[in-house]
Every structure is written in structure tokens, then in C-alpha cells.
Design a protein around this motif. Structure first.
Motif, PDB file in Angstrom:
ATOM      1  N   GLU A  57       0.654  -1.108  -0.171  1.00 18.06           N
ATOM      2  CA  GLU A  57       0.112  -0.026  -0.014  1.00 18.06           C
ATOM      3  C   GLU A  57       0.916   1.186   0.024  1.00 18.06           C
ATOM      4  O   GLU A  57       0.379   2.255  -0.223  1.00 18.06           O
ATOM      5  CB  GLU A  57      -0.840   0.095   1.200  1.00 18.06           C
ATOM      6  N   SER A  69       1.335   2.992  -5.674  1.00 19.34           N
ATOM      7  CA  SER A  69       1.735   1.804  -4.809  1.00 19.34           C
ATOM      8  C   SER A  69       1.832   0.558  -5.575  1.00 19.34           C
ATOM      9  O   SER A  69       1.595   0.247  -6.871  1.00 19.34           O
ATOM     10  CB  SER A  69       0.529   1.526  -3.896  1.00 19.34           C
ATOM     11  N   LYS A  71       0.514  -2.368  -5.164  1.00 20.37           N
ATOM     12  CA  LYS A  71      -0.957  -2.710  -5.560  1.00 20.37           C
ATOM     13  C   LYS A  71      -1.437  -1.983  -6.739  1.00 20.37           C
ATOM     14  O   LYS A  71      -1.972  -2.847  -7.634  1.00 20.37           O
ATOM     15  CB  LYS A  71      -1.722  -2.541  -4.073  1.00 20.37           C
TER      16      LYS A  71
END
Length: 114
Positions: A57, A69, A71
Motif C-alpha cells: 500500500e 503503490s 498494489k
């Protein structure tokens, strides 16, 4: 394509020393071996590197791109026609730079000259 549940099982691992790459993989062991094989290091050379969990994150600034990030990068990579699965490197950091780099850095290098 990995299903949403499988993406949740992925982790990010930073591998290196003061310079490192962030590898997305299903396990630390897979990330270590994949990094070794792709970078062409021996087991002896790999002993000089550390491997640690990198927060998926955590938002980092990617040169010539934006703040993102791991992600978020995973989602973008999965949409590419060239995506073939994990492990992947989402970005890297050199000790002499305040920013991270990845494929966006080289694709958009001309933007930094304007």
C-alpha cells in the motif's frame, strides 16, 4: 489472469542492498529465486543481499510517472497484453536517487526533458 482472491495472496518483497528491486510474488522464496535467476546472480552473490517485506500500500514517486503503490501497479500490469504472470518487478530504487523507477520511467523519458 489471476482471480481477485489470488491477488490478495501476493506480497511485495524488496531485494538488494542500498539499491533494490520490489518483486511481487506468492512467497519470499519464489521472489528470491526468481530475482536470482533473472538478474543472473549466483547463490554466493545473493548472500550479499537482504530481502524484506515491502508494504504493497506504500505510495512511492515513480520518475516521469506519478505516485503509486505496488498494489496499483499490479492492477495496471495485469491489464497489459504482455502480462504473463507473477513474479514481476514493480519498481526499483537506487540509493543515489530520491525516486523509484520502472518501465514508465523509460517510456516517458522524453517528458522529463520538457
Amino acid at each position: 489472469m489471476l482471480k481477485k482472491k489470488a491477488v490478495n495472496e501476493l506480497s511485495a518483497y524488496a531485494i538488494g542492498d542500498d539499491n533494490y528491486e520490489v518483486v511481487i510474488s506468492q512467497s519470499k522464496k519464489i521472489a528470491w529465486y526468481w530475482f536470482r535467476d533473472n538478474a543472473g546472480y549466483t547463490n554466493e552473490q545473493m548472500k550479499n543481499f537482504k530481502i524484506w517485506i515491502f508494504d504493497m500500500e506504500k505510495r512511492v514517486y515513480i520518475k516521469n510517472y506519478k505516485e503509486a503503490s505496488a498494489k496499483e501497479i499490479i492492477k495496471e500490469v495485469q491489464e497489459l497484453s504482455s502480462f504473463s504472470g507473477f513474479p514481476i518487478v514493480v519498481f526499483e530504487k537506487r540509493s543515489d536517487q530520491e525516486y523509484f523507477t520502472n518501465w514508465y520511467t523509460s517510456w516517458n523519458a522524453k517528458d522529463s526533458k520538457s
